[in-house]
Design an enzyme around this catalytic site. Structure first.
Site, PDB file in Angstrom:
ATOM      1  N   ARG A 158      -2.176  -6.346  -8.259  1.00  0.00           N
ATOM      2  CA  ARG A 158      -1.059  -7.235  -7.950  1.00  0.00           C
ATOM      3  C   ARG A 158      -0.894  -8.307  -9.016  1.00  0.00           C
ATOM      4  O   ARG A 158       0.115  -8.405  -9.661  1.00  0.00           O
ATOM      5  CB  ARG A 158      -1.282  -7.910  -6.595  1.00  0.00           C
ATOM      6  CG  ARG A 158      -0.949  -7.016  -5.444  1.00  0.00           C
ATOM      7  CD  ARG A 158      -1.559  -7.498  -4.171  1.00  0.00           C
ATOM      8  NE  ARG A 158      -2.995  -7.346  -4.211  1.00  0.00           N
ATOM      9  CZ  ARG A 158      -3.770  -7.422  -3.153  1.00  0.00           C
ATOM     10  NH1 ARG A 158      -3.267  -7.696  -1.994  1.00  0.00           N
ATOM     11  NH2 ARG A 158      -5.070  -7.222  -3.263  1.00  0.00           N
ATOM     12  N   SER A 184      -2.868  -7.603   3.223  1.00  0.00           N
ATOM     13  CA  SER A 184      -3.074  -7.459   4.668  1.00  0.00           C
ATOM     14  C   SER A 184      -3.450  -8.798   5.290  1.00  0.00           C
ATOM     15  O   SER A 184      -3.011  -9.116   6.394  1.00  0.00           O
ATOM     16  CB  SER A 184      -4.184  -6.448   4.949  1.00  0.00           C
ATOM     17  OG  SER A 184      -3.858  -5.200   4.404  1.00  0.00           O
ATOM     18  N   HIS A 186       0.843  -1.210   0.000  1.00  0.00           N
ATOM     19  CA  HIS A 186       0.000   0.000   0.000  1.00  0.00           C
ATOM     20  C   HIS A 186       0.880   1.263   0.000  1.00  0.00           C
ATOM     21  O   HIS A 186       0.587   2.222  -0.719  1.00  0.00           O
ATOM     22  CB  HIS A 186      -0.873   0.067   1.258  1.00  0.00           C
ATOM     23  CG  HIS A 186      -1.883  -1.033   1.401  1.00  0.00           C
ATOM     24  ND1 HIS A 186      -1.996  -1.783   2.531  1.00  0.00           N
ATOM     25  CD2 HIS A 186      -2.843  -1.485   0.555  1.00  0.00           C
ATOM     26  CE1 HIS A 186      -2.988  -2.655   2.400  1.00  0.00           C
ATOM     27  NE2 HIS A 186      -3.515  -2.510   1.204  1.00  0.00           N
ATOM     28  N   LYS A 210     -17.557  -6.525   7.549  1.00  0.00           N
ATOM     29  CA  LYS A 210     -16.329  -7.245   7.876  1.00  0.00           C
ATOM     30  C   LYS A 210     -15.951  -6.994   9.325  1.00  0.00           C
ATOM     31  O   LYS A 210     -16.295  -5.966   9.887  1.00  0.00           O
ATOM     32  CB  LYS A 210     -15.177  -6.729   7.002  1.00  0.00           C
ATOM     33  CG  LYS A 210     -15.189  -7.267   5.595  1.00  0.00           C
ATOM     34  CD  LYS A 210     -13.870  -6.906   4.914  1.00  0.00           C
ATOM     35  CE  LYS A 210     -13.893  -7.149   3.428  1.00  0.00           C
ATOM     36  NZ  LYS A 210     -12.684  -6.633   2.774  1.00  0.00           N
TER      37      LYS A 210
END
Ligand code: ADP
Length: 158
Positions: A90, A128, A17, A41
């Site tokens: 990514r 993460s 990030h 979440k």
């Protein structure tokens, strides 16, 4: 002046990030990192903790601000008068979802574009959730996040 938002969960912020924030801060005159409040979440860190960690990690970049938001990213972008949103890509696995998301956002807000930055290959594997998983089994995460973030993660898993 070009304003961009970089939205995400950042639970917690990683070197991946931070790399995107640095590069996006060169493209935009003003970059607002948006930390998502997502009631669906259960995050490891509160929104305030996540914001504080990002602020500390990028405190040397003057044109970056960190804010929280809930709801649609395009609404957040409009509120902040941003003309584009930054997303990091990514691997191919990110692509399909990100493409769908950006096309939906384009329908909702044609005036807000999505700009993709491809990840630095050094961090292509990094997320993460991987960091949290490694930390939860007492693994070394010093290559993944700044030291002060690693300490905070370890405190949570103590
Ligand atoms: P999400 O929005 O899925 O919760 P994150 O908060 O983890 O995702 O990430 C926010 C943004 O940062 C996304 O665009 C994601 O693709 C990107 N990102 C996450 N990790 C990396 C990395 N290692 N390199 C580049 N971009 C990344």
């Amino acid at each position: 002046m070009s304003i961009a938002v970089y939205p995400g969960s950042f639970d917690p912020v990683t070197f991946g990030h931070i790399d995107i924030i640095r590069r996006a801060s060169i493209i935009a005159d003003r970059l607002i990192v948006g930390v998502l409040h997502n009631s669906a979440k259960t995050p490891l860190f509160t929104v305030e903790e996540r914001m504080e960690m990002i602020r500390r990690a990028v405190s040397d970049i003057p044109n970056v601000e960190v804010k929280s938001f809930s709801g649609l990213t395009v609404h957040f972008a409009r509120e902040e008068k941003a003309s584009f949103m930054i997303r990091g890509l990514r691997a191919v696995t990110d692509f399909e979802y990100e493409l769908q998301l950006s096309q939906t956002n384009r329908k909702l807000a044609p005036d807000v574009d999505t700009v993709f930055l491809t990840t630095n290959l050094k961090y292509a594997y990094l997320s993460s959730s991987i960091v949290k998983e490694v930390a939860s089994y007492d693994g070394d995460i010093s290559e993944f996040v700044p030291d002060f973030v690693a300490e905070k993660i370890l405190e949570k898993y103590k």
